[in-house]
Design a protein around this motif. Sequence first.
Motif, PDB file in Angstrom:
ATOM      1  N   ALA A 129      46.161  22.100  70.215  1.00 28.53           N
ATOM      2  CA  ALA A 129      46.991  21.548  69.132  1.00 28.53           C
ATOM      3  C   ALA A 129      47.838  22.680  68.574  1.00 28.53           C
ATOM      4  CB  ALA A 129      46.110  20.942  68.050  1.00 28.53           C
ATOM      5  N   ASP A 151      49.418  19.876  72.480  1.00 30.61           N
ATOM      6  CA  ASP A 151      50.002  18.918  71.539  1.00 30.61           C
ATOM      7  C   ASP A 151      51.206  19.575  70.898  1.00 30.61           C
ATOM      8  OD1 ASP A 151      47.944  17.171  71.887  1.00 30.61           O
ATOM      9  OD2 ASP A 151      47.090  17.414  69.892  1.00 30.61           O
ATOM     10  N   GLN A 211      38.095  20.558  60.218  1.00 30.17           N
ATOM     11  CA  GLN A 211      36.984  21.351  59.679  1.00 30.17           C
ATOM     12  C   GLN A 211      35.713  20.485  59.655  1.00 30.17           C
ATOM     13  OE1 GLN A 211      36.875  24.346  59.666  1.00 30.17           O
ATOM     14  NE2 GLN A 211      35.678  25.250  58.058  1.00 30.17           N
ATOM     15  N   GLU A 246      41.492  17.756  71.460  1.00 32.41           N
ATOM     16  CA  GLU A 246      42.675  18.518  71.034  1.00 32.41           C
ATOM     17  C   GLU A 246      42.344  19.568  69.988  1.00 32.41           C
ATOM     18  OE1 GLU A 246      45.952  14.978  70.972  1.00 32.41           O
ATOM     19  OE2 GLU A 246      44.679  15.174  69.224  1.00 32.41           O
ATOM     20  N   GLY A 250      42.574  22.791  67.739  1.00 30.59           N
ATOM     21  CA  GLY A 250      43.598  23.725  67.263  1.00 30.59           C
ATOM     22  C   GLY A 250      42.910  24.876  66.548  1.00 30.59           C
ATOM     23  N   TYR A 302      46.856  27.959  61.155  1.00 31.61           N
ATOM     24  CA  TYR A 302      47.577  27.439  59.981  1.00 31.61           C
ATOM     25  C   TYR A 302      47.967  28.525  58.985  1.00 31.61           C
ATOM     26  CZ  TYR A 302      45.767  23.225  62.119  1.00 31.61           C
ATOM     27  OH  TYR A 302      45.460  22.243  63.032  1.00 31.61           O
TER      28      TYR A 302
HETATM   29  C1  LIG Z   1      45.972  18.840  63.547  1.00 29.30           C
HETATM   30  C2  LIG Z   1      45.649  18.028  64.720  1.00 29.30           C
HETATM   31  C3  LIG Z   1      44.755  18.488  65.687  1.00 29.30           C
HETATM   32  C4  LIG Z   1      44.028  19.799  65.566  1.00 29.30           C
HETATM   33  O1  LIG Z   1      43.146  19.817  64.504  1.00 29.30           O
HETATM   34  P1  LIG Z   1      42.233  21.108  64.287  1.00 29.30           P
HETATM   35  O2  LIG Z   1      41.485  20.812  63.050  1.00 29.30           O
HETATM   36  O3  LIG Z   1      43.155  22.261  64.136  1.00 29.30           O
HETATM   37  O4  LIG Z   1      41.365  21.232  65.496  1.00 29.30           O
HETATM   38  C5  LIG Z   1      44.536  17.705  66.798  1.00 29.30           C
HETATM   39  N1  LIG Z   1      45.160  16.509  66.946  1.00 29.30           N
HETATM   40  C6  LIG Z   1      46.016  16.038  66.032  1.00 29.30           C
HETATM   41  C7  LIG Z   1      46.676  14.753  66.267  1.00 29.30           C
HETATM   42  C8  LIG Z   1      46.288  16.766  64.889  1.00 29.30           C
HETATM   43  O5  LIG Z   1      47.131  16.281  63.987  1.00 29.30           O
END
Ligand SMILES: *Cc1c(COP(=O)(O)O)cnc(C)c1O
Length: 432
Positions: A64, A85, A211, A290, A292, A391
């Motif tokens: 992500a 993503d 989180q 996904e 991030g 972030y």
């Molecule tokens: C923000 C987001 C993520 C990643 O979330 P994390 O908490 O950083 O792992 C994955 N998919 C979508 C659609 C998001 O908006």
Amino acid sequence: MICENLGVNNLGHLTFAGVDTVELCEKYGTPLYVMDENRIRHNMRVYTGAMAKYFGENAGCLYASKACSFKRLYEIAREEGFGTDVVSSGEVYTALKAGFDLKKAFFHSNNKTDEDIAFAIDSGIGYFVCDNIEEVNAISEIATAKGVTQNILLRLTPGIDPHTYEAVNTGKVDSKFGSAIETNQAYEITKMTLSLPGIKLCGFHCHVGSQIFDSEIYMRSAEIMLSFIARVRNELGFTAEILDLGGGYGVRYIEANPYIDIDKNIKELAAFMKNTVSQLGIPMPTVYLEPGRSIVADAGITLYTAGTVKKIPGYKNYVSIDGGMADNPRYALYGSYYTVVDASRMNAECDMLCTLAGRCCESGDLIQENIRLPGDIKRGEKIAVLTTGAYNYSMSSNYNRLGKPPVVMIKDKEDYVAVKRETLEDIIRNDV
Ligand SMILES: *Cc1c(COP(=O)(O)O)cnc(C)c1O
């Protein structure tokens, strides 16, 4: 310490990825984002390893990239076998310029503009993850006009409250994201989508929040999504090829945050899903996750230089730094926790309760309150804020016309610049 890539050397300096952080400050100046390439790769391999082990061939991982987006990160993701993503033309362009195969890119967001859609299609985007029916219609029209068939997923809200901060809560029915299963909008949008030209519905997506430490949440959302997949298979004759369960695994910002065993979580999730699909009598879709934050957060720290130390007897103590909300707006936005240390004197006694204040002209510009630093801390000492890989750079701004700090990567104890520091000329680049 909160992550194994942190340490203290014989000078009493904080080390990160085996490198003296005070030396990094001297070499590159502050504020400075530092990232640990080996840690990013390690975090990615935990996911790819577990997905392959427990789901088999029919699974994938998407980075992500909104968590931290610049060219080098897409190169690393590509090398580690991750898809990605993206949520804007800017992220598409960055990925493209990094040589990322956009067939493995999923375009998210709750409001893609016509320009985003056209640009992403022209760039060969693999999938759009459509948030709502207006967006499905817009993509159908634009793809039809271009004479292509565009793969899409539909973003659904399974209606789960993951008990995290309200501001990062996205799987609930009243969220701005997605179409709710509970209100039947998800079913309606699926039906409409199947009748439109220029698009091919490949499956469904959900993302319940961020989180998250509790693996139960993923099982519950998988169960709701798989039941929905079974319903549309029975009633509409549509079999989803893909189920994308989003990101959101938690990271350790402070000692109180638990360790999370991603491998074990994915193992449990896979076993649960295999059981669920056999009960529902549907084939297992290709499953995507996904992550991030859990890829980059603990692979990053931010280094600052302390400036004014202001003690207001009977009230509060402030330690000011040469950065702030422009490079890390998360405390100002939603009160995020961070661990803060005196990188110059890791062995000094932290006997002063204080607030770490940024340099921006905004009283809310704080990085953290109620932290402990040495009471004799002086202007010039280096301060490290830990777990800032996610972030921070991606949310940074030029408020007060501050240039964005560089991102220095460490690989096998060697440092290199992945993103340059913005200069004064960069600040006025677009002024006419
Ligand atoms: C923000 C987001 C993520 C990643 O979330 P994390 O908490 O950083 O792992 C994955 N998919 C979508 C659609 C998001 O908006």
